[in-house]
Structures are given as structure tokens and as C-alpha cells.
Design an enzyme around this catalytic site. Structure first.
Site, PDB file in Angstrom:
ATOM      1  N   ALA A  30      28.145  29.073 -42.244  1.00  0.00           N
ATOM      2  CA  ALA A  30      27.429  27.936 -41.665  1.00  0.00           C
ATOM      3  C   ALA A  30      26.500  28.469 -40.579  1.00  0.00           C
ATOM      4  O   ALA A  30      26.961  28.996 -39.572  1.00  0.00           O
ATOM      5  CB  ALA A  30      28.416  26.931 -41.086  1.00  0.00           C
ATOM      6  N   CYS A 124      31.332  15.219 -35.691  1.00  0.00           N
ATOM      7  CA  CYS A 124      30.479  16.054 -36.537  1.00  0.00           C
ATOM      8  C   CYS A 124      31.311  17.130 -37.233  1.00  0.00           C
ATOM      9  O   CYS A 124      31.176  17.357 -38.439  1.00  0.00           O
ATOM     10  CB  CYS A 124      29.371  16.683 -35.692  1.00  0.00           C
ATOM     11  SG  CYS A 124      28.161  17.637 -36.641  1.00  0.00           S
ATOM     12  N   GLY A 148      30.761  29.909 -36.612  1.00  0.00           N
ATOM     13  CA  GLY A 148      30.654  30.652 -35.361  1.00  0.00           C
ATOM     14  C   GLY A 148      31.419  30.046 -34.213  1.00  0.00           C
ATOM     15  O   GLY A 148      31.145  30.369 -33.054  1.00  0.00           O
ATOM     16  N   CYS A 220      23.173  17.340 -29.699  1.00  0.00           N
ATOM     17  CA  CYS A 220      21.905  17.653 -30.364  1.00  0.00           C
ATOM     18  C   CYS A 220      20.958  16.474 -30.476  1.00  0.00           C
ATOM     19  O   CYS A 220      19.741  16.648 -30.414  1.00  0.00           O
ATOM     20  CB  CYS A 220      22.182  18.259 -31.740  1.00  0.00           C
ATOM     21  SG  CYS A 220      23.075  17.173 -32.884  1.00  0.00           S
TER      22      CYS A 220
END
Length: 394
Positions: A30, A124, A148, A220
Site C-alpha cells: 500500500a 479509514c 507502512g 487528509c
């Protein structure tokens, strides 16, 4: 420095836990366009894995492209593509905007309007990333999905376990408690045992174009940190005003919408009674913001919903036994001692000592009290049980 060079496989289990060579192990990485996920992809490629990079476009990158420090927007997609090209892996961008809006942004707005405090990063991870993306990875024939995130996955006696990151300053366990057992069996977190400084060094070693890119700090889709603006955009007319009321019933002033307030807030109340006042309750149906002294923020327990249990045995057995746990109610706070239990048929956490400023809608993450690193699970706060019963009467 971690050795990231591919070595001849001599049998046994590879670094991701599979009994086959890295070359025969397909991994979907990802890639958000940031340093951490880019290093994961580069590390796995260097170790000889069959790596496919996937980036999710989660919201209107045209509107977000000027927002620095976000993820999954225009510049970030460009950065992820550049990294994939440099390390020599296939890269795909998936348009998840409609899913993200429905499962994360809409939930964010509705939760705020209900007088709760949402954590969209958890939603999310819980929906778009660890459900939809995981399913896509399986459709591509991948053996696992690698991210990550700074958290550790270890193999325990009863199966995979989730543990806090080795670098406590980067630990993301608060945002990943909702990872299910089935998801944990499939996902890998290669950075969980590394300090951030070493990850930056690896980015330089791989000569990644994002090596100097700053970490994302904000949610975000929330420009300039203004939650209220986002809610008003998603739910026009949501900023209807109401009363600011003291716990003793006095009306102290007016506000411009409950979406501007959260539990524990002190600044921006614009009322003065000669003592410090804090938001202690948000009565969304009646558009009232209830304020009071700091001691009114103290809570003795929490009722939880959507509780995900990752500990040994069952949640029912642990709650029946009043199992001791460590509880984290905010990502910036250390875990504190408590015990599992029930209030009726609803799971409850009782604190050993009262905790301050707990808001409905936030997460309570549970850790093993013996070592403090294993995540036993967690849930969303349905209700705080006040130590000061004056809050109940408000």
C-alpha cells in the site's frame, strides 16, 4: 542498518512468514506516496519479493493538491508512481473516492452532528484500507498486504498478535485496534521494529525521491484543521446555533453550532463566570453545549461499542472475569490501568483511577497489562460514566 539486500533463499520461512522463497511470494504494498510506505515497497523489492504497488485515490485530488502534508491526493499519487518506477515494480492507482466519502467522510460528519468526536483515520483503516484494499490484494493473487504503519505483528501460540511499535514515539496502535483476526492473518507491517530515524536512512540508501518528504500531520480531507468547515460542507445548515448552559442550569451564552465543540474544550467558549469552564457534555438533539468545572470531566468508566477483541480466549470470558487491562483513551496519552466488565449486556471498562476529558465517539484501546505491548483490542466510546454525577443530571 537493516540489511535490505536480497540473499539466496536457503529454505524455511521467509521474512514475511511464508514457507517459500521471496521470489515466489507476491506482496501488495500500500503506497500512500509518503516515506514510510515507499521504504516498505523498496525493502521488499530489494529482498526479492514479487511486489505490486497500489495507491488509493481517496478524495478530490484537484481540490487537495495544494494541501501539503496530506496523503492520498494528487502530489502523493505522483510521488508513489515515481517511487514505483524507480524501484521497478508495477503500480496501480485505484479510485476509491466514492467509498471513502461514504465510509469515512459521511461518517465523520454524522458523528460530529450527533455530538460525538470521530476519529476518521480509524474508520479509514477499518473500511477502505483493511477491507476494500485487502480484498483487492487477494484478487491479485497476493500472499499478503504490506503497509507502512508503525506497529508489530508477531506469531503467538494462538495465532498472530498485534503489538505496539518498537519506536514508542511512532506507535500507531491506537489507530489500528479495529484490525480483525482475519485481517491480521493477511497483513504485514515491515516497519514495526524500526525507529523512524532508520527508516529515513533507508529512504536515503534507496535514493527514493520522497526521502526528504515531511510526514503527514493532518486528517487528509480536513483543510487547515477546520473540522467544522468540512461538516458544514458535507451537511449544509449543520451550523445551527443554540445555548451554552452551565451544569447548574444557568444559560451563559449562545453558540454557533455544536460542531464547533468537543469534550474537554476550554478555549473559544466566550463566556465568563469567574472560574475556568470546560465543555463537559454536548446535547446535540437540543443544540446545547454544557460547561462546568474541570472536575466534572472526570470519568470512572466507559461503555464501549463495536468492540474488537484480539486477546486470548473470548471477550465474554475476559469481561466476566473482570480481566485487568491497560486502557488508552487518546493517541497522545499513555495507557492507564483498568478492568473489563459489563453494564447490562454492554462491555464496560472501569478505570482504577478516574480519567479526564473522555469524549463519546473516540476510541478506547486495550493492552495486556503484563507487558504493555500486546493490543488486546478496543472499541468506540458509547458513553462515559462520570465520576461526578452532576453530569448525569445536566
Amino acid at each position: 542498518m537493516t540489511d535490505t539486500k536480497a540473499a539466496a533463499w536457503t529454505g524455511g520461512v521467509n521474512s514475511l512468514g511464508f514457507a517459500k522463497s521471496p521470489a515466489d511470494t507476491r506482496v501488495v504494498a500500500a503506497m500512500s506516496g509518503g516515506v514510510d510506505s515507499s521504504v516498505v515497497a523498496a525493502m521488499l523489492k530489494a529482498e526479492g519479493y514479487d511486489v505490486i504497488g497500489i495507491t488509493l485515490q481517496l478524495y478530490d485530488h484537484g481540490a487537495a493538491i495544494e494541501k501539503k502534508g496530506a496523503c492520498c491526493a494528487g502530489q502523493d499519487i505522483h510521488d508513489a508512481r515515481n517511487v514505483a518506477d524507480q524501484i521497478g515494480i508495477p503500480h496501480y492507482v485505484l479510485d476509491y473516492e466514492s467509498r471513502f466519502r461514504e465510509q469515512v467522510m459521511e461518517d465523520f460528519a454524522d458523528t460530529y452532528l450527533a455530538g460525538s468526536t470521530p476519529i476518521p483515520c480509524i474508520r479509514c483503516n477499518q473500511t477502505v484500507k483493511f477491507s476494500d484494499l485487502l480484498r483487492t490484494a487477494k484478487e491479485l493473487g497476493a500472499d499478503c498486504l504490506a503497509t507502512g504503519h508503525y506497529i508489530r505483528r508477531t506469531d503467538g501460540d494462538a495465532g498472530p498478535e498485534l503489538h505496539r511499535a518498537a519506536d514508542a514515539s511512532r506507535d500507531q496502535s491506537y489507530f489500528l485496534f479495529a484490525t480483525t483476526r482475519e485481517q491480521l492473518d493477511y497483513i504485514r507491517f515491515p516497519l514495526g521494529g524500526l525507529p523512524k530515524t532508520e527508516v529515513r536512512e533507508l529512504a536515503d540508501q534507496f535514493n527514493l525521491p520522497v526521502a526528504a518528504k515531511p510526514d503527514s500531520q493532518d486528517i487528509c480531507f480536513v483543510p487547515e484543521g477546520s473540522y467544522a468547515k468540512v461538516v458544514e460542507k458535507l451537511r449544509p445548515g449543520s451550523g445551527r446555533g443554540g445555548e451554552i448552559v452551565h451544569l447548574d442550569g444557568r444559560v451563559l451564552g449562545q453558540h454557533e453550532g455544536v460542531i464547533h465543540y468537543t469534550i474537554g474544550q476550554r478555549r473559544g467558549l466566550n463566556v465568563a463566570v469567574g472560574e475556568p469552564l470546560f465543555v463537559v457534555k454536548i446535547d446535540a438533539p437540543n443544540r446545547r453545549v454544557v460547561v462546568g468545572p474541570r472536575e466534572a470531566l472526570m470519568t470512572s468508566g466507559l461503555l464501549l461499542e463495536e468492540l474488537n477483541w484480539l486477546g486470548a480466549g473470548s471477550l465474554e470470558a475476559a469481561a466476566d472475569a473482570g480481566a485487568p487491562v491497560l486502557v488508552r483513551v487518546r493517541s497522545t496519552r499513555p495507557p492507564v490501568p483498568g478492568r473489563l466488565g459489563w453494564q447490562g449486556d454492554i462491555p464496560v471498562i472501569w478505570f482504577d483511577e478516574p480519567e479526564e476529558g473522555v469524549a463519546r465517539g473516540q476510541a478506547a484501546v486495550l493492552y495486556d497489562p503484563t507487558g504493555g505491548t500486546q493490543i488486546l483490542g478496543g472499541g468506540f466510546i458509547l458513553k462515559a460514566i462520570p465520576a461526578d454525577e452532576r453530569v448525569v443530571a445536566a
